[in-house]
Design a protein around this motif. Structure first.
Motif, PDB file in Angstrom:
ATOM      1  N   LEU A 192       0.803  -1.216   0.000  1.00 14.62           N
ATOM      2  CA  LEU A 192       0.000   0.000   0.000  1.00 14.62           C
ATOM      3  C   LEU A 192       0.838   1.268   0.000  1.00 14.62           C
ATOM      4  CD1 LEU A 192      -2.629  -1.130   2.658  1.00 14.62           C
ATOM      5  CD2 LEU A 192      -2.947  -1.035   0.184  1.00 14.62           C
ATOM      6  N   THR A 193       2.027   1.225   0.606  1.00 17.15           N
ATOM      7  CA  THR A 193       2.866   2.420   0.680  1.00 17.15           C
ATOM      8  C   THR A 193       4.319   2.006   0.829  1.00 17.15           C
ATOM      9  OG1 THR A 193       3.198   4.525   1.846  1.00 17.15           O
ATOM     10  CG2 THR A 193       2.644   2.626   3.197  1.00 17.15           C
ATOM     11  N   VAL A 194       5.232   2.859   0.360  1.00 15.04           N
ATOM     12  CA  VAL A 194       6.670   2.609   0.412  1.00 15.04           C
ATOM     13  C   VAL A 194       7.332   3.805   1.082  1.00 15.04           C
ATOM     14  CG1 VAL A 194       8.769   2.165  -0.924  1.00 15.04           C
ATOM     15  CG2 VAL A 194       6.566   1.249  -1.712  1.00 15.04           C
ATOM     16  N   ARG A 195       8.236   3.541   2.037  1.00 19.51           N
ATOM     17  CA  ARG A 195       8.873   4.640   2.759  1.00 19.51           C
ATOM     18  C   ARG A 195      10.319   4.266   3.088  1.00 19.51           C
ATOM     19  NH1 ARG A 195       7.345   9.732   3.098  1.00 19.51           N
ATOM     20  NH2 ARG A 195       5.230   8.897   3.303  1.00 19.51           N
ATOM     21  N   GLN A 196      11.272   5.115   2.699  1.00 16.21           N
ATOM     22  CA  GLN A 196      12.670   4.897   3.045  1.00 16.21           C
ATOM     23  C   GLN A 196      12.911   5.312   4.492  1.00 16.21           C
ATOM     24  OE1 GLN A 196      15.444   6.946   0.490  1.00 16.21           O
ATOM     25  NE2 GLN A 196      17.178   5.694   1.148  1.00 16.21           N
ATOM     26  N   ILE A 197      13.680   4.510   5.240  1.00 19.15           N
ATOM     27  CA  ILE A 197      13.935   4.837   6.638  1.00 19.15           C
ATOM     28  C   ILE A 197      15.431   4.984   6.928  1.00 19.15           C
ATOM     29  CG2 ILE A 197      11.831   3.783   7.495  1.00 19.15           C
ATOM     30  CD1 ILE A 197      13.497   1.368   8.360  1.00 19.15           C
ATOM     31  N   GLY A 198      16.242   4.959   5.945  1.00 15.12           N
ATOM     32  CA  GLY A 198      17.685   5.147   6.097  1.00 15.12           C
ATOM     33  C   GLY A 198      18.329   4.990   4.735  1.00 15.12           C
ATOM     34  N   PRO A 199      19.624   5.228   4.638  1.00 16.61           N
ATOM     35  CA  PRO A 199      20.269   5.135   3.332  1.00 16.61           C
ATOM     36  C   PRO A 199      20.243   3.735   2.737  1.00 16.61           C
ATOM     37  CG  PRO A 199      21.897   5.404   5.087  1.00 16.61           C
ATOM     38  CD  PRO A 199      20.556   5.661   5.693  1.00 16.61           C
ATOM     39  N   LYS A 200      20.090   2.710   3.585  1.00 15.65           N
ATOM     40  CA  LYS A 200      20.161   1.335   3.084  1.00 15.65           C
ATOM     41  C   LYS A 200      18.901   0.517   3.377  1.00 15.65           C
ATOM     42  CE  LYS A 200      23.685  -0.467   1.957  1.00 15.65           C
ATOM     43  NZ  LYS A 200      24.279  -0.759   0.631  1.00 15.65           N
ATOM     44  N   HIS A 201      17.853   1.166   3.901  1.00 13.86           N
ATOM     45  CA  HIS A 201      16.660   0.405   4.275  1.00 13.86           C
ATOM     46  C   HIS A 201      15.382   1.132   3.861  1.00 13.86           C
ATOM     47  CE1 HIS A 201      19.714  -1.379   6.949  1.00 13.86           C
ATOM     48  NE2 HIS A 201      18.976  -2.479   6.874  1.00 13.86           N
ATOM     49  N   LEU A 202      14.353   0.351   3.637  1.00 18.42           N
ATOM     50  CA  LEU A 202      13.007   0.904   3.430  1.00 18.42           C
ATOM     51  C   LEU A 202      11.994  -0.058   4.005  1.00 18.42           C
ATOM     52  CD1 LEU A 202      11.311  -0.675   0.946  1.00 18.42           C
ATOM     53  CD2 LEU A 202      12.901   0.598  -0.464  1.00 18.42           C
ATOM     54  N   VAL A 203      10.789   0.469   4.262  1.00 14.71           N
ATOM     55  CA  VAL A 203       9.680  -0.352   4.732  1.00 14.71           C
ATOM     56  C   VAL A 203       8.509  -0.194   3.786  1.00 14.71           C
ATOM     57  CG1 VAL A 203      10.338  -0.316   7.162  1.00 14.71           C
ATOM     58  CG2 VAL A 203       8.867   1.494   6.253  1.00 14.71           C
ATOM     59  N   THR A 204       7.669  -1.212   3.738  1.00 16.05           N
ATOM     60  CA  THR A 204       6.426  -1.146   2.980  1.00 16.05           C
ATOM     61  C   THR A 204       5.268  -1.461   3.910  1.00 16.05           C
ATOM     62  OG1 THR A 204       6.519  -3.480   2.292  1.00 16.05           O
ATOM     63  CG2 THR A 204       7.576  -1.859   0.854  1.00 16.05           C
ATOM     64  N   GLY A 205       4.209  -0.680   3.798  1.00 20.45           N
ATOM     65  CA  GLY A 205       2.963  -1.005   4.481  1.00 20.45           C
ATOM     66  C   GLY A 205       2.127  -1.879   3.572  1.00 20.45           C
TER      67      GLY A 205
END
Length: 282
Positions: A192-205
């Motif tokens: 549903l959504t994509v969000r970067q949380i650091g230079p080497k990581h991201l999370v998806t809802g």
């Protein structure tokens, strides 16, 4: 067409708008400030040009007017172009930063997300991922021509550029869009959504919970789910690198603090039922 009055004579002008005014039967005219003209036609709405007759915008019934026959026009100092039409009155806000395009033919479906990437406009809809050149969305006479990215049929929820790459949250998982190709990165349903949380990581809802990804050699690879969050996560925001705000519809909002390994170390839950009162800390 258009003419210039010189020395008592009408001299025809050869510019871009002339052919359209002849075809669509120009009927009304007004100046806009000191730098633009507006031409109303019988058959095809309004043409707005610069002083040289180059078409900057074309607005007709297909693009939102009540009627294509423009009998009179008035430009107000507040930036509105008022149109007296064969049926009704319309006002065009010329100072607005928004441009509307309507899919009356149902060719692309209902829009959910969009972005501009490398001068291409991508539109995610309930039918798939469509694209067109950005400069085609300029309100000129020819409507924009959208094409489907091959393999993208289905519900598109999110388009996000991360580290220079265009990622697509789709009903069938997480995809990388490259040169109008659709490359799957992970097959968990419902991103549903994509969000970067650091230079080497991201999370998806996702439809159920949150997934964590890591950039490995330039490719986003799935690491694990971030437990214990469950349910549809349709909005995820970051408060610095190690704090997530997660919206779970019909449940509430979670503020989750992450450790160095991106596992939850603490969380606050703001239930929907408690929005009018004090939020408990859990």
């Amino acid at each position: 067409g258009t003419f210039r009055f010189v020395g008592g004579l009408l001299v025809p002008l050869q510019n871009e708008v002339t052919a359209f005014l002849k075809r669509d039967q120009v009927f009304s005219f007004t100046a806009i400030d000191d730098s633009h003209y507006a031409f109303g036609t019988i058959l095809n709405g309004v043409y707005i040009t610069d002083l040289e007759g180059n078409i900057l915008q074309h607005v007709n019934k297909q693009k939102g007017l009540l009627n294509n026959t423009i009998l009179s026009m008035h430009y107000s100092e507040q930036g509105k172009l008022w149109l007296g039409m064969d049926f009704g009155i319309s006002a065009i806000d010329l100072r607005s930063d928004l441009t509307y395009f309507l899919d009356k033919g149902g060719q692309v479906g209902t829009g959910y997300t969009g972005t501009v990437y490398q001068n291409i406009f991508y539109l995610g809809t309930n039918q798939g991922l469509y694209f067109t050149k950005w400069d085609q969305l300029d309100n000129k006479p020819s409507p924009p021509s959208f094409r489907l990215v091959p393999g993208s049929s289905g519900q598109v929820w999110d388009l996000t550029v991360v580290n220079g790459k265009l990622l697509c949250g789709h009903d069938r998982g997480l995809f990388h869009v490259l040169d109008n190709t659709f490359r799957q990165l992970h097959d968990e349903a419902g991103v549903l959504t994509v969000r970067q949380i650091g230079p080497k990581h991201l999370v998806t809802g996702n439809y159920n919970g949150i997934s964590l990804f890591e950039d490995v050699g330039g490719r986003w690879s799935f690491l694990r789910k971030i437990s214990p969050i469950q349910g549809a996560c349709n909005q995820v925001l970051t408060e610095e690198e190690h704090t997530l705000w997660v919206n779970l519809p019909n449940f509430g909002i979670i503020r989750a603090t992450l450790g160095e390994d991106y596992r939850i170390t603490d969380q606050q839950i703001f239930p929907v039922a408690a929005f009018s009162g004090t939020f408990p800390r859990l």
